[in-house]
Structure formats: structure tokens, C-alpha cells
Write an enzyme that holds these catalytic residues in place. Structure first.
Site, PDB file in Angstrom:
ATOM      1  N   HIS A  19       0.839  -1.212   0.000  1.00  0.00           N
ATOM      2  CA  HIS A  19       0.000   0.000   0.000  1.00  0.00           C
ATOM      3  C   HIS A  19       0.867   1.252   0.000  1.00  0.00           C
ATOM      4  O   HIS A  19       0.614   2.209  -0.739  1.00  0.00           O
ATOM      5  CB  HIS A  19      -0.865   0.060   1.276  1.00  0.00           C
ATOM      6  CG  HIS A  19      -1.948  -0.963   1.375  1.00  0.00           C
ATOM      7  ND1 HIS A  19      -2.167  -1.698   2.522  1.00  0.00           N
ATOM      8  CD2 HIS A  19      -2.909  -1.340   0.502  1.00  0.00           C
ATOM      9  CE1 HIS A  19      -3.199  -2.496   2.341  1.00  0.00           C
ATOM     10  NE2 HIS A  19      -3.672  -2.303   1.122  1.00  0.00           N
ATOM     11  N   LYS A  43     -18.444  -5.069   9.040  1.00  0.00           N
ATOM     12  CA  LYS A  43     -17.279  -5.967   9.145  1.00  0.00           C
ATOM     13  C   LYS A  43     -16.376  -5.492  10.272  1.00  0.00           C
ATOM     14  O   LYS A  43     -15.915  -4.352  10.268  1.00  0.00           O
ATOM     15  CB  LYS A  43     -16.516  -5.937   7.804  1.00  0.00           C
ATOM     16  CG  LYS A  43     -15.662  -7.143   7.542  1.00  0.00           C
ATOM     17  CD  LYS A  43     -15.208  -7.149   6.100  1.00  0.00           C
ATOM     18  CE  LYS A  43     -13.734  -7.430   5.994  1.00  0.00           C
ATOM     19  NZ  LYS A  43     -13.197  -7.161   4.665  1.00  0.00           N
ATOM     20  N   ARG A  95      -1.639  -6.098  -8.139  1.00  0.00           N
ATOM     21  CA  ARG A  95      -0.594  -7.107  -7.933  1.00  0.00           C
ATOM     22  C   ARG A  95      -0.608  -8.164  -9.030  1.00  0.00           C
ATOM     23  O   ARG A  95       0.374  -8.852  -9.243  1.00  0.00           O
ATOM     24  CB  ARG A  95      -0.773  -7.776  -6.567  1.00  0.00           C
ATOM     25  CG  ARG A  95      -0.376  -6.904  -5.400  1.00  0.00           C
ATOM     26  CD  ARG A  95      -0.931  -7.431  -4.114  1.00  0.00           C
ATOM     27  NE  ARG A  95      -2.388  -7.418  -4.155  1.00  0.00           N
ATOM     28  CZ  ARG A  95      -3.184  -7.616  -3.126  1.00  0.00           C
ATOM     29  NH1 ARG A  95      -2.659  -7.894  -1.956  1.00  0.00           N
ATOM     30  NH2 ARG A  95      -4.496  -7.569  -3.249  1.00  0.00           N
ATOM     31  N   SER A 132      -3.345  -7.391   3.263  1.00  0.00           N
ATOM     32  CA  SER A 132      -3.618  -7.209   4.690  1.00  0.00           C
ATOM     33  C   SER A 132      -4.132  -8.508   5.303  1.00  0.00           C
ATOM     34  O   SER A 132      -3.726  -8.889   6.408  1.00  0.00           O
ATOM     35  CB  SER A 132      -4.656  -6.103   4.892  1.00  0.00           C
ATOM     36  OG  SER A 132      -4.171  -4.893   4.391  1.00  0.00           O
TER      37      SER A 132
END
Ligand code: PNS
Length: 164
Positions: A19, A43, A95, A132
């Protein structure tokens, strides 16, 4: 002259070196970068949105990126945040193909909604495996994620998950 402003949106639970690479590169391309930390109320994150923002603020400060600031956003469309903050471009790191498949519909939808463009930056190959969720899972079971997150984030993960 118009300020060229972009947003790097995400959950950042927690921020990774992948990030931070994208944020730093965005900061070199735009006058101002807004890092928008999504607070997903449905969440439960490992870190609170305030903690996530504080970690990003500290990393950005250490990196000397004076044109980057963080905001929290919740319960609204990213494009509405962009309109309100006069943000012209959404910047995302990719990615690989999985990211592209996930990001493309959002980029097309966001452009459909307000015309806001998305700029994709190829992720640094050094961080292809870094997400993450993977950082949390590995750290939870005692795996070593140093070198993939900052020392500060590493310490926070160890502290929160109670493992070395
Ligand atoms: O880190 P993430 O979870 O991949 O980030 C996803 C994020 C925050 C960029 C995306 O969920 C988002 O933009 N949410 C805000 C609500 C919204 O605008 N949804 C429609 C997207 S087309």
C-alpha cells in the site's frame, strides 16, 4: 490552476508496504493524495478505522510525504467522496490478474457514475504476495511478516494478535 488530487481508497487493515509503495508513487504523480480508509460497519476489522489512519499518518510522516492526508469514509459511495473533495482520479495498485478482475468492474462503475477515472499502478513485484488479510493470518499463527509491513505495523500486529 486546478489542484491535481487523487484518492487511494481501501480498508488498510492494516496498511502494508505494498500500500505504502502505491501511496508514495501516487504522491509523486499528484499535487495531493487523499488516503480514504473505508470503515465497513458490517465488518469487524482487526484495527479500528482510527488506528488504521494513525498508522498510515505515521508512515506517511516518516516518509516525508507532506502532500498525503488520510480521511475515514463510511456508508457512502467513493465517487461521492471524490465529488465532495474535488478528487479527479482514483489510484489503485494491481498485484496481478486477480486484482484486475476485482478492480475493473469498480473502475468501470465509478466512471459510469460520475466520470471519475481510475489509474492502475503495477504493484512492486517485491510485494506481490502481500495483502492485509494474509499478513493478519500469518501473524496470527506466529509467522514472521517483518519486511512486508513496516516495523510499526509489525509491532501493532504482534501486540494485537498476541503472538511473536
Ligand atoms: O481494501 P479494499 O477492501 O479492497 O477496498 C475496497 C474499496 C474501499 C475501494 C471499495 O469497497 C469502495 O470503494 N467502497 C466504497 C463504496 C462504493 O463506492 N462502492 C461501489 C464501488 S463501484
Amino acid at each position: 490552476m486546478t489542484t491535481r488530487r487523487c484518492v487511494c481508497p481501501g480498508s488498510y487493515d492494516p496498511v502494508t508496504l505494498g500500500h505504502l509503495d502505491v501511496i508514495g508513487r501516487a504522491a509523486a504523480l499528484y499535487d495531493e493524495v487523499v488516503v480514504a480508509v473505508l470503515h465497513n460497519v458490517s465488518k469487524q476489522g482487526l484495527f479500528t478505522p482510527e488506528e488504521r489512519r494513525a498508522m498510515i499518518d505515521a508512515e506517511v510522516r516518516d516518509a516525508g510525504l507532506g502532500n498525503v492526508r488520510t480521511v475515514e469514509f463510511t456508508g457512502r459511495l467513493l465517487v461521492d467522496l471524490c465529488a465532495e473533495m474535488e478528487i479527479q482520479v482514483i489510484v489503485k495498485g494491481l498485484r496481478g490478474e486477480t486484482d484486475y478482475s476485482y478492480e475493473l468492474p469498480m473502475a468501470v462503475m465509478n466512471r459510469h457514475l460520475t466520470g471519475v477515472e481510475t489509474l492502475f499502478l503495477p504493484g512492486d513485484p517485491a510485494y506481490t504476495q502481500v495483502s492485509s488479510s494474509l499478513m493478519k493470518e500469518v501473524a496470527r499463527f506466529g509467522g514472521d511478516v517483518s519486511g512486508l509491513v513496516s516495523d510499526r505495523v509489525h509491532a501493532a500486529l504482534v501486540e494485537r494478535l498476541g503472538r511473536r
